[in-house]
Design a protein around this motif. Structure first.
Motif, PDB file in Angstrom:
ATOM      1  N   LEU A   1       0.836  -1.193   0.000  1.00  0.00           N
ATOM      2  CA  LEU A   1       0.000   0.000   0.000  1.00  0.00           C
ATOM      3  C   LEU A   1       0.874   1.247   0.000  1.00  0.00           C
ATOM      4  CD1 LEU A   1      -2.336  -1.116   2.932  1.00  0.00           C
ATOM      5  CD2 LEU A   1      -2.713  -1.529   0.507  1.00  0.00           C
ATOM      6  N   SER A   2       0.496   2.222  -0.833  1.00  0.00           N
ATOM      7  CA  SER A   2       1.265   3.473  -0.902  1.00  0.00           C
ATOM      8  C   SER A   2       0.445   4.678  -0.481  1.00  0.00           C
ATOM      9  CB  SER A   2       1.792   3.687  -2.325  1.00  0.00           C
ATOM     10  OG  SER A   2       2.655   2.625  -2.698  1.00  0.00           O
ATOM     11  N   GLY A   3      -0.854   4.518  -0.293  1.00  0.00           N
ATOM     12  CA  GLY A   3      -1.711   5.628   0.103  1.00  0.00           C
ATOM     13  C   GLY A   3      -3.154   5.294  -0.193  1.00  0.00           C
ATOM     14  N   PRO A   4      -4.114   6.031   0.374  1.00  0.00           N
ATOM     15  CA  PRO A   4      -5.545   5.694   0.241  1.00  0.00           C
ATOM     16  C   PRO A   4      -6.068   5.765  -1.188  1.00  0.00           C
ATOM     17  CG  PRO A   4      -5.269   7.831   1.287  1.00  0.00           C
ATOM     18  CD  PRO A   4      -3.919   7.209   1.228  1.00  0.00           C
ATOM     19  N   LEU A   5      -5.416   6.537  -2.067  1.00  0.00           N
ATOM     20  CA  LEU A   5      -5.884   6.649  -3.446  1.00  0.00           C
ATOM     21  C   LEU A   5      -4.848   6.126  -4.436  1.00  0.00           C
ATOM     22  CD1 LEU A   5      -7.579  10.167  -3.307  1.00  0.00           C
ATOM     23  CD2 LEU A   5      -8.682   7.918  -3.252  1.00  0.00           C
ATOM     24  N   ALA A   6      -3.809   5.470  -3.943  1.00  0.00           N
ATOM     25  CA  ALA A   6      -2.781   4.909  -4.817  1.00  0.00           C
ATOM     26  C   ALA A   6      -3.114   3.446  -5.133  1.00  0.00           C
ATOM     27  CB  ALA A   6      -1.416   4.999  -4.143  1.00  0.00           C
ATOM     28  N   PRO A   7      -2.747   2.952  -6.302  1.00  0.00           N
ATOM     29  CA  PRO A   7      -3.006   1.544  -6.637  1.00  0.00           C
ATOM     30  C   PRO A   7      -2.334   0.624  -5.618  1.00  0.00           C
ATOM     31  CG  PRO A   7      -2.219   2.758  -8.567  1.00  0.00           C
ATOM     32  CD  PRO A   7      -2.030   3.656  -7.386  1.00  0.00           C
ATOM     33  N   ILE A   8      -2.975  -0.504  -5.337  1.00  0.00           N
ATOM     34  CA  ILE A   8      -2.343  -1.500  -4.467  1.00  0.00           C
ATOM     35  C   ILE A   8      -1.708  -2.583  -5.339  1.00  0.00           C
ATOM     36  CG2 ILE A   8      -3.999  -1.074  -2.611  1.00  0.00           C
ATOM     37  CD1 ILE A   8      -5.191  -3.889  -3.271  1.00  0.00           C
TER      38      ILE A   8
END
Length: 370
Positions: free
Chosen positions: A340-347
């Motif tokens: 995970l890189s952030g709430p709106l970043a691709p997983i």
């Protein structure tokens, strides 16, 4: 033309060849299967101007010749015959007799000359893979092929072969699937195969690492040599996504979770979602060893938790339930690691170690994200 052959062998060959035959076409011959009887073999061919399949079976040929017969009707007749051997005889004006046991049919054929020539793949580059490995690669990436032709090149999968590694990549704008396999070749190739063709090829491939499949690639076409079948297809042209630069580098949180438990949790939380009542899954990758999955639609609310191991920050994210499920079900490992890189970043969904497969799923913005 006059011949006899084993019914079961003919029926199986017809089933596989019929996969590429057009249901309706302005050219009647394309709705048929081409039969060629020469020597001691019967060759069958199907073609829809995009892809074609040929195969041969052993036959007792009394009189050599060629004919095109309506594929669906012919296949249904053969399948329904209660016999071990089938006889086929072409008479005057292409009237064809098909008989087996006490049953006998007469149907009109089409002259073989009206059947278009299948493309020839001459002088192309060739490479051989394990059938089992190629089947696995296709099965793990085909789900992410674009279903619409908004960008036609993405309705196929990219085969990127370099430095002894083959990457098969599919992308549809919302997710990406990549499968990597080490191959014993110095060939460097890059081509895009239509998803429809890969869906048919995977049905011919055996789940066997010892069985081989050969690929021959020319500028516009590819030829798959699988057992007794040859499948030729046009390649897609255009600029495929630069997938290497599209993959997130690094991560802020790392989650390890049971693949089966995560699938079951997503499926339970998705029971309230339908084609008519769509809603994103609200997934909280928490810092207390739990993944919380929730959903709310006009039907009601659902809530579930799945145990996990997590290193890093907590993130709450929204996901299309189908896209998440497709990726998890394509994983062939008991555990997956999720970066995970952030709430709106691709997983990124990966195996416990290495990157034999990599699935990228884009999140959807939740209403309270502002």
């Amino acid at each position: 033309m006059k011949l006899s052959c084993e019914k079961n062998m003919l029926s199986e060959a017809l089933t596989n060849v019929s996969r590429v035959i057009a249901g309706k076409s302005s050219l009647p011959a394309l709705e048929g299967v081409q039969l060629k009887a020469y020597g001691d073999a019967l060759t069958l061919a199907g073609y829809d101007m995009e892809a074609g399949i040929t195969t041969g079976i052993q036959a007792d040929v009394g009189s050599e010749g060629e004919i095109v017969l309506p594929a669906k009707l012919f296949s249904d007749m053969i399948r329904k015959l209660a016999c071990e051997r089938v006889s086929i005889e072409v008479g005057e004006n292409n009237l064809t007799e098909i008989s087996g046991g006490a049953a006998k049919f007469h149907i009109m054929g089409i002259p073989s000359e009206e059947f278009p020539e299948l493309p020839q793949v001459d002088g192309g580059e060739g490479v051989t893979f394990s059938q089992g490995a190629l089947r696995s690669m296709i099965e793990q990436t085909l789900f992410a092929v674009a279903g619409t032709d908004a960008k036609p090149v993405h309705t196929g999968s990219l085969f990127d072969l370099e430095d002894g590694k083959l990457n098969v990549v599919s992308v549809d704008g919302y997710r990406l699937a990549m499968r990597t396999e080490v191959v014993e070749t110095t060939q460097q190739m890059r081509f895009i195969v239509p998803g429809k063709v890969l869906g048919e090829i995977v049905k011919l491939l055996k789940d066997d690492k010892d069985e081989k499949v050969s690929l021959t690639v020319s500028k516009r076409h590819i030829l798959f040599d699988v057992g007794s079948y040859l499948l030729v297809s046009r390649l897609l042209e255009g600029d495929f996504l630069d997938y290497k630069t599209s993959l997130p580098q690094g991560y802020k949180s790392l989650v390890s979770v049971s693949t089966r438990e995560m699938i079951e949790g997503v499926e339970r939380a998705s029971l309230l979602i339908s084609d008519r009542l769509r809603s994103p899954l609200r997934v909280l990758f928490g810092d207390e060893g739990l993944v919380t999955i929730a959903c709310s639609t006009p039907l009601g609310k659902s809530y579930d938790q799945v145990a996990c191991q997590i290193e890093g920050e907590s993130f709450e994210m929204g996901f299309n339930n189908k896209y998440m499920l497709d990726a998890l079900k394509a994983a062939d490992s008991d555990q997956v690691r999720i970066e995970l890189s952030g709430p709106l970043a691709p997983i990124k969904i990966l195996p416990p170690s290495g990157e034999d497969f990599l699935f990228l799923v884009l999140p959807v913005r939740l209403k309270n994200d502002g």
